[in-house]
Design an enzyme around this catalytic site. Structure first.
Site, PDB file in Angstrom:
ATOM      1  N   CYS A  94      -0.248   4.112   2.428  1.00 17.57           N
ATOM      2  CA  CYS A  94       0.044   3.837   3.842  1.00 17.57           C
ATOM      3  C   CYS A  94       1.541   3.869   4.121  1.00 17.57           C
ATOM      4  O   CYS A  94       1.975   4.382   5.156  1.00 17.57           O
ATOM      5  CB  CYS A  94      -0.548   2.498   4.252  1.00 17.57           C
ATOM      6  SG  CYS A  94      -2.363   2.486   4.278  1.00 17.57           S
ATOM      7  N   CYS A 153       0.843  -1.195   0.000  1.00 23.90           N
ATOM      8  CA  CYS A 153       0.000   0.000   0.000  1.00 23.90           C
ATOM      9  C   CYS A 153       0.882   1.250   0.000  1.00 23.90           C
ATOM     10  O   CYS A 153       1.421   1.648   1.036  1.00 23.90           O
ATOM     11  CB  CYS A 153      -0.929   0.012   1.209  1.00 23.90           C
ATOM     12  SG  CYS A 153      -2.021   1.458   1.220  1.00 23.90           S
TER      13      CYS A 153
END
Length: 194
Positions: A158, A155
């Site tokens: 993130c 991700c």
């Protein structure tokens, strides 16, 4: 006994498994007398050493990654090592909880990032994250685990957010780099021992 078989037996013994333990992947490496077995063993054992992380932190990062990857033998191994290095039951539980929380966050925020639609950023996430508010392992280390798991889960949003938080907390890039290195090597080991 071949060198490959000796390395395999050392590797499974290190993890607390029976000498006869084999996975299909491990069997392939052993039968082919793969030079990679030596690298695998050395990489795996290096997950517990760092100039920038304590032994307890290395073990908790390994544990969180093993939970994220649903790897029972490595979960047992890193739990044991973490407790040998003074991790409490609460520390161990938080490492497991971090993997679960980040699994949901990584999917959710990757979706937002992939679609790049403003509308999705305006809708509340409605994901409870109390674990992040007052982590027993401390804000900095929880962020470090979160970054490592986000890197494993791929991700970008993130990873960038957690890395930015860590830098703002004054954490060195070497400490961040080692956390991700450990997560990558635990993941690599888990492709062979599962």
């Amino acid at each position: 006994m071949s060198e490959s078989t000796e390395i395999v037996q050392e590797l499974v013994e290190i993890t607390g498994l029976d000498k006869a333990y084999r996975t299909p992947a491990l069997t392939l490496l052993e039968a082919g007398e793969s030079r990679y077995l030596r690298d695998l063993k050395l990489n795996f054992t290096s997950t517990l050493t760092s100039e920038h992380l304590s032994a307890k932190e290395c073990a908790l990062l390994g544990l969180s990654t093993a939970v994220n990857n649903q790897n029972a033998p490595l979960i047992a191994y890193y739990t044991n090592v973490a407790k040998q290095n003074e991790a409490t039951d609460a520390d161990v539980a938080e490492a497991a909880g971090c993997a679960s929380l980040l699994a949901s966050n990584n999917i959710f925020y990757r979706f937002r990032h992939f679609t790049q639609k403003e509308k999705y950023t305006q809708i509340p996430a409605r994901i409870r994250m109390q674990l992040m508010m007052k982590p027993v392992t401390g804000k900095e280390f929880f962020e470090l685990m979160s970054l490592a798991i986000s890197a494993v889960n791929g991700c970008e949003m993130c990873v960038n957010a957690h890395e930015d938080s860590l830098i703002k907390l004054g954490i060195t890039e070497e400490r961040i780099f080692d956390a991700v290195r450990i997560a990558s090597l635990v993941t690599a080991t888990g492709k062979i021992i599962f």
